[in-house]
Design a protein around this motif. Sequence first.
Motif, short mmCIF file in Angstrom:
data_model
loop_
_atom_site.label_atom_id
_atom_site.label_comp_id
_atom_site.label_asym_id
_atom_site.label_seq_id
_atom_site.Cartn_x
_atom_site.Cartn_y
_atom_site.Cartn_z
N GLU A 123 0.79 -1.21 0.00
CA GLU A 123 0.00 0.00 0.00
C GLU A 123 0.83 1.27 0.00
N GLU A 124 2.09 1.19 0.45
CA GLU A 124 2.85 2.44 0.62
C GLU A 124 4.20 2.40 -0.09
N THR A 125 5.14 1.63 0.43
CA THR A 125 6.51 1.75 -0.04
C THR A 125 6.73 1.24 -1.46
N HIS A 126 6.00 0.22 -1.87
CA HIS A 126 6.21 -0.35 -3.20
C HIS A 126 4.88 -0.51 -3.94
N SER A 127 4.00 0.43 -3.78
CA SER A 127 2.66 0.30 -4.36
C SER A 127 2.71 0.41 -5.88
N ILE A 128 2.02 -0.52 -6.57
CA ILE A 128 1.84 -0.44 -8.03
C ILE A 128 0.35 -0.41 -8.37
N ARG A 129 -0.48 -0.22 -7.36
CA ARG A 129 -1.93 -0.27 -7.54
C ARG A 129 -2.45 1.10 -7.92
N ARG A 130 -3.37 1.10 -8.89
CA ARG A 130 -4.05 2.34 -9.25
C ARG A 130 -5.18 2.61 -8.27
N ASP A 131 -5.53 3.88 -8.15
CA ASP A 131 -6.65 4.24 -7.29
C ASP A 131 -7.96 3.73 -7.87
N GLY A 132 -8.96 3.62 -7.03
CA GLY A 132 -10.28 3.20 -7.49
C GLY A 132 -10.62 1.81 -7.00
N GLU A 133 -11.76 1.31 -7.51
CA GLU A 133 -12.24 0.00 -7.10
C GLU A 133 -11.31 -1.11 -7.58
N PRO A 134 -11.22 -2.21 -6.82
CA PRO A 134 -10.43 -3.35 -7.29
C PRO A 134 -10.97 -3.87 -8.62
N ARG A 135 -10.07 -4.32 -9.48
CA ARG A 135 -10.45 -4.80 -10.80
C ARG A 135 -9.91 -6.20 -11.01
N ARG A 136 -10.67 -7.00 -11.72
CA ARG A 136 -10.26 -8.38 -11.99
C ARG A 136 -9.37 -8.42 -13.23
N ALA A 137 -8.24 -9.08 -13.13
CA ALA A 137 -7.36 -9.25 -14.29
C ALA A 137 -7.94 -10.29 -15.23
N PRO A 138 -7.54 -10.25 -16.50
CA PRO A 138 -7.93 -11.34 -17.41
C PRO A 138 -7.41 -12.68 -16.88
N SER A 139 -8.14 -13.72 -17.17
CA SER A 139 -7.78 -15.05 -16.70
C SER A 139 -6.95 -15.77 -17.75
N ARG A 140 -5.76 -16.17 -17.37
CA ARG A 140 -4.90 -16.92 -18.28
C ARG A 140 -5.54 -18.26 -18.66
N ASP A 141 -6.18 -18.91 -17.69
CA ASP A 141 -6.85 -20.18 -17.98
C ASP A 141 -7.96 -19.97 -19.01
N ALA A 142 -8.74 -18.90 -18.84
CA ALA A 142 -9.80 -18.62 -19.80
C ALA A 142 -9.24 -18.34 -21.18
N LEU A 143 -8.12 -17.63 -21.25
CA LEU A 143 -7.52 -17.32 -22.54
C LEU A 143 -6.95 -18.56 -23.21
N GLU A 144 -6.43 -19.49 -22.44
CA GLU A 144 -5.99 -20.76 -23.03
C GLU A 144 -7.18 -21.49 -23.66
N THR A 145 -8.30 -21.52 -22.94
CA THR A 145 -9.51 -22.15 -23.48
C THR A 145 -9.98 -21.43 -24.74
N ILE A 146 -9.90 -20.11 -24.74
CA ILE A 146 -10.30 -19.33 -25.90
C ILE A 146 -9.40 -19.64 -27.10
N LEU A 147 -8.11 -19.67 -26.89
CA LEU A 147 -7.18 -20.01 -27.98
C LEU A 147 -7.45 -21.40 -28.53
N ASN A 148 -7.71 -22.35 -27.65
CA ASN A 148 -8.04 -23.70 -28.11
C ASN A 148 -9.32 -23.70 -28.93
N GLY A 149 -10.33 -22.97 -28.46
CA GLY A 149 -11.60 -22.93 -29.18
C GLY A 149 -11.48 -22.24 -30.53
N LEU A 150 -10.73 -21.15 -30.60
CA LEU A 150 -10.53 -20.46 -31.87
C LEU A 150 -9.79 -21.36 -32.86
#
Length: 317
Positions: A38-65
């Motif tokens: 939160e202080e000395t090494h923060s890399i977080r942007r202000d605002g509400e927490p956000r969900r990152a893209p899911s690597r597992d979901a993207l693997e499934t997407i690549l397989n499906g495509l």
Amino acid sequence: MKREVPPQSERLSPGAASASPARWHLDRIVAELRVSREETHSIRRDGEPRRAPSRDALETILNGLTEALFPRHYGQSDLDGENIDYFVGNTLSIVLDSLCDQIHRGAVFVGDELLPGFRREDAVELTRSFASQLPSVRGLLITDLRAAFVGDPAARNFPEILIGYPGMTAIIHHRLAHLLHRQNARLVARLMAEIAHARTGIDIHPGATIGSGFFIDHGTGVVIGETTIIGDNVRIYQAVTLGARHFPTDDEGNVIKGDARHPIVEDDVVIYAGATILGRITIGQGSTIGGNVWLTKDVPANSVVTQATARNIPAAP
């Protein structure tokens, strides 16, 4: 043999070890991690927490495509003229819904200045544009498939290349990721590229522009940088690097992002194993670059460059 049981006084009750207050000093470690986060090494942007893209979901997407592009090879072998279109349509419907969600999550997660104020409706439109280009991508991949068949005497048939060659897997992933990168869905594109890297050992930045008829033989250790431009009918071998020679900085010493810093490889070039080609230089059409060559200067068209001759290439004007 009779098992010895410790006396009652030496037995530990369930959970006794985890209950020991001084065992890991968790209170102190958690508190220090909070300060770092939160202080000395923060890399977080202000605002509400956000969900990152899911690597597992993207693997499934690549397989499906990939299944939708090549349904009889990656999808189901028993597909026929009556049901194959249903399979492709259903697969795409599921995959594109998921991709739309991942694109939205990616844009919101990084707050990318390239996609300001990105909304769910924007993700739908971007995904629709991506989907409309899939037939063209398949056409390009067929040129890559044919280039591999022509360029590798060990290749006996198209299915062997399509499902068995790491270079083919890498270029399928790249052509899909490149579409998304061009539309500024760059986090999702980069994660797709890293999935290909993990699967094949071939590292192609999704920003790299690659022409038709591209073939990577063997492939392990290949690196192709973000601003690389590769023409048509180019063949490269394992451990080739198309990289940057240096990283330009601004007046304050910060690395300038996005500058053209990787090679241009023109049509009909062959680059053999272990060659390292650095900087915004041009490898002229029809040239052959030998194994383990280190190049930082332009190469004229129709040249043959080996370790013994590389030092004699004239400096670029």
